[in-house]
Write a protein that holds these residues in place. Structure first.
Motif, PDB file in Angstrom:
ATOM      1  N   UNK A   1     -52.884  -1.595  11.470  1.00 25.35           N
ATOM      2  CA  UNK A   1     -52.099  -0.535  10.693  1.00 25.35           C
ATOM      3  C   UNK A   1     -50.628  -0.984  10.279  1.00 25.35           C
ATOM      4  N   UNK A   2     -50.334  -2.170  10.863  1.00 20.64           N
ATOM      5  CA  UNK A   2     -49.022  -2.596  10.131  1.00 20.64           C
ATOM      6  C   UNK A   2     -49.201  -3.503   9.138  1.00 20.64           C
ATOM      7  N   UNK A   3     -47.822  -3.733   8.528  1.00 19.16           N
ATOM      8  CA  UNK A   3     -47.943  -4.622   7.092  1.00 19.16           C
ATOM      9  C   UNK A   3     -48.430  -5.993   7.295  1.00 19.16           C
ATOM     10  N   UNK A   4     -48.980  -6.411   6.597  1.00 27.77           N
ATOM     11  CA  UNK A   4     -49.789  -7.906   6.576  1.00 27.77           C
ATOM     12  C   UNK A   4     -48.540  -9.001   6.789  1.00 27.77           C
ATOM     13  N   UNK A   5     -49.091  -9.771   7.736  1.00 24.37           N
ATOM     14  CA  UNK A   5     -48.188 -10.890   8.192  1.00 24.37           C
ATOM     15  C   UNK A   5     -49.225 -12.230   8.409  1.00 24.37           C
ATOM     16  N   UNK A   6     -49.095 -13.310   7.818  1.00 22.71           N
ATOM     17  CA  UNK A   6     -49.755 -14.751   8.350  1.00 22.71           C
ATOM     18  C   UNK A   6     -48.767 -15.840   8.494  1.00 22.71           C
ATOM     19  N   UNK A   7     -48.265 -15.950   9.750  1.00 21.70           N
ATOM     20  CA  UNK A   7     -47.638 -17.540   9.774  1.00 21.70           C
ATOM     21  C   UNK A   7     -48.613 -18.644   9.277  1.00 21.70           C
ATOM     22  N   UNK A   8     -48.037 -19.338   8.283  1.00 18.38           N
ATOM     23  CA  UNK A   8     -48.804 -20.656   7.641  1.00 18.38           C
ATOM     24  C   UNK A   8     -48.603 -21.830   8.858  1.00 18.38           C
TER      25      UNK A   8
END
Length: 634
Positions: A239-246
């Motif tokens: 439900x939280x905003x999208x985050x993806x560490x590369x």
């Protein structure tokens, strides 16, 4: 026969498929020494039929040999694998065990109870979804109960069971149970641990472990195993905003460029607008690629490769985030820090900081206070020692995209690493960005370092003289400056004693002050190099970490370390300033070489042996070395 084999194969396949779709719960057990953590885990393994027959036979034999449980099986022996643990009857390291029931798979971490193993407990808790905090019914709430509860609360573990063990030794008395729950509730409210489930049990006898106990009929709640099977493990990360560490820039050929990593939170779909941080460049998700094909969407916890519609600069350590709700970016933070290392945390000392997939240089700029986790009192602190917990201000050499730990563990939890030994020395939680990090920006200038150095006809650099007091650093540095000045070079000499009359007059000689002393001088040296000068720095600078920090402030080739190598006996024999005599008499504390260490350089550009070389010859040698790089074009 073939038909029977086929049926067996079908059964195995069905079992494996059922096992594959089971949810996984990671939990830890913690509490004071001898509260029964290892016995509890051993009982869970035993009751869930996760012990082979030969293991059971060995366990029964070992139990008779040890003889600590009056002839009954000593379940703790299943977990206490180290010889030292068995000999002392305690858990020293974190022990991980796997078991499974029809409803769920489990990974349990058995963490040590002793205070000196707090770092081990934090390690075990860092990936846990739930915590089982054990209390010996005979002893009630102890210091370690409070310590571990504080850490569980600090690390954001939402599901907590208070396992009041050894109820058989107090006659299964409900009044004892109720009193312990009341005492614990009063403490838990102080640390914000408002929700927990209390279960009376006996790990040794099996009461309320996998089945409700007839001995504790007054308790109507679930036994421990049912509680572990039924608590939700899915949180609200989707439900939280999208985050993806590369994690990796995936470029197998010229026709494909994707960014691989594990999604830390949120949902992403082709067509979504995303922002790459810290650069702030925006693009649109083109594809979500996996080994099994493209996906219409990906969610928190999945590892994927994302391709973008535009060719924007994205590197390992950057974060892809929802464009409308990006995380903040900063280089100064308030953080809660748990110190793991035998060597104390010193403010100003550079460490490596790993946050997500990004590694940067960081230093604690100001310890605000440390926490006495037994009393929750905030105490003034200049350093953190092994297992201490404090709140600090932290500065990094590059901006980081982050979320507060309370909102996102993946983008808010970090570790600190010693730059020389590569040991993990601390773990921390980012609380928020300091306001100053948002208000200070680098001002671009038209006249740069190269232009200033070219106008002086020289290559700007720092010549850093290090060695014991009395080694001859200042004498040699002074002679070098005289020769350079005579050749028309533009120089400045920063001497340790002289600087302490002004810039660093507020600093003493503790390890913390020595670190800050060098940090300030290194920053001043960097400014002088930026002005195009040749800077001669004459400081004892006893610690390798700070000399390395000074080197890394400058560009390649701009830092020249000169080790003025003089044996302690020779330096003390000279004792021009009478400092060694004072130190030996106890009148001068923290004196390098006497009661404070000196870490000799390992790879100095220039080494001067003052027992074999006089100051004039040493100065000539250093100038000759420098002359090769005076041409600003070199």
């Amino acid at each position: 026969m073939a038909h029977q084999s086929a049926l067996i194969a079908e059964d195995i396949e069905a079992y494996l498929k059922a096992h594959e779709v089971k949810s996984l719960l990671r939990f830890l057990t913690c509490g004071s020494v001898d509260d029964g953590k290892s016995t509890l885990i051993g009982r869970l393994l035993y009751d869930s039929k996760m012990i082979f027959e030969d293991q059971l036979a060995a366990l029964e034999a070992d139990s008779k040999k040890v003889g600590t449980q009056g002839g009954e099986i000593d379940f703790a022996l299943l977990v206490d694998g180290l010889a030292a643990e068995r000999e002392q009857g305690i858990t020293i390291d974190v022990a991980y065990r796997f078991f499974s029931t029809d409803k769920r798979k489990f990974i349990v971490a058995d963490t040590p109870g002793h205070e000196q193993y707090t770092r081990n407990m934090v390690t075990g808790a860092s990936t846990a979804d739930a915590a089982v905090i054990l209390i010996d019914a005979r002893k009630g709430v102890l210091t370690q109960t409070r310590r571990h509860s504080y850490l569980v609360s600090l690390l954001g573990i939402r599901h907590v069971v208070l396992a009041i063990n050894k109820m058989d030794l107090v006659g299964y008395d409900q009044a004892v149970f109720d009193q312990i729950v009341a005492d614990y509730t009063a403490f838990a409210e102080q640390i914000g641990l408002t929700r927990f489930t209390a279960i009376p049990m006996s790990a040794l006898k099996g009461d309320n472990i996998t089945e409700s106990s007839e001995q504790i009929a007054w308790y109507s709640g679930p036994p421990l195993m049912r509680w572990l099977e039924e608590i939700p493990v899915e949180d609200d990360l989707r439900e939280k905003p999208f985050r993806m560490p590369v994690q990796w820039v995936n470029r197998p050929n010229l026709d494909f460029r994707g960014f691989s990593g594990q999604i830390a939170s949120g949902v992403v779909r082709p067509g979504d607008k995303v922002k790459a941080l810290p650069s702030g460049r925006e693009s649109t998700v083109e594809r979500i690629v996996t080994f099994r094909g493209d996906l219409p969407e990906a969610v928190a916890g999945q590892s994927v490769t994302i391709t973008l519609a535009d060719e924007i600069d994205v590197s390992r350590g950057d974060v892809l985030a929802e464009a409308k709700a990006p995380p903040p970016v900063a280089d100064q933070f308030e953080a809660t820090l748990v110190w793991f290392d035998d060597e104390a945390m010193l403010p100003g000392r550079p460490y490596l900081m790993k946050l997500g997939t990004r590694t940067v240089s960081a230093q604690v700029t100001e310890p605000k206070y440390k926490v006495n986790v037994n009393t929750l009192e905030h105490l003034a602190a200049k350093r953190l020692e092994l297992n201490e917990i404090g709140v600090v201000n932290l500065s990094t050499d590059a901006p980081l995209a982050f979320d507060p730990y309370a909102e996102n563990k993946d983008l808010g939890g970090f570790i600190l690493i010693d730059r020389i030994s590569n040991r993990t020395v601390g773990a921390g939680l980012l609380n928020f960005a300091l306001r100053r990090s948002q208000n200070i920006h680098w001002q671009a200038l038209d006249v740069d370092k190269q232009a200033r150095a070219a106008a002086k006809g020289q290559k700007a650099r720092v010549v850093w003289f290090t060695g014991l007091s009395g080694a001859g650093k200042s004498t040699i540095a002074n002679l070098v400056e005289k020769r350079l000045h005579a050749e028309g070079r533009h120089t400045y000499l920063l001497d340790g004693d002289n600087v302490r009359h002004g810039l660093n007059k507020d600093l003493g000689f503790t390890e913390e002050d020595r670190v800050e002393n060098i940090r300030r001088v290194a920053e001043v040296s960097k400014l002088m190099v930026d002005a195009g000068l040749i800077v001669l720095v004459s400081f004892i600078s006893p610690f390798r970490a700070e000399r390395r920090m000074a080197r890394e402030l400058l560009a390649e080739g701009e830092f020249v370390e000169v080790f003025v190598d003089t044996p302690i006996a020779e330096a003390e024999r000279r004792d021009v300033k009478g400092l060694y005599a004072k130190a030996r008499a106890g009148q001068l504390k923290n004196f390098t070489g006497v009661d404070s260490p000196y870490e000799a350089p390992e790879n100095a550009e220039i080494r001067i042996d003052t027992t074999a070389t006089d100051p004039e010859t040493a100065a000539e040698e250093i100038v000759a070395w420098l002359e090769r790089g005076f041409d600003p074009g070199i």
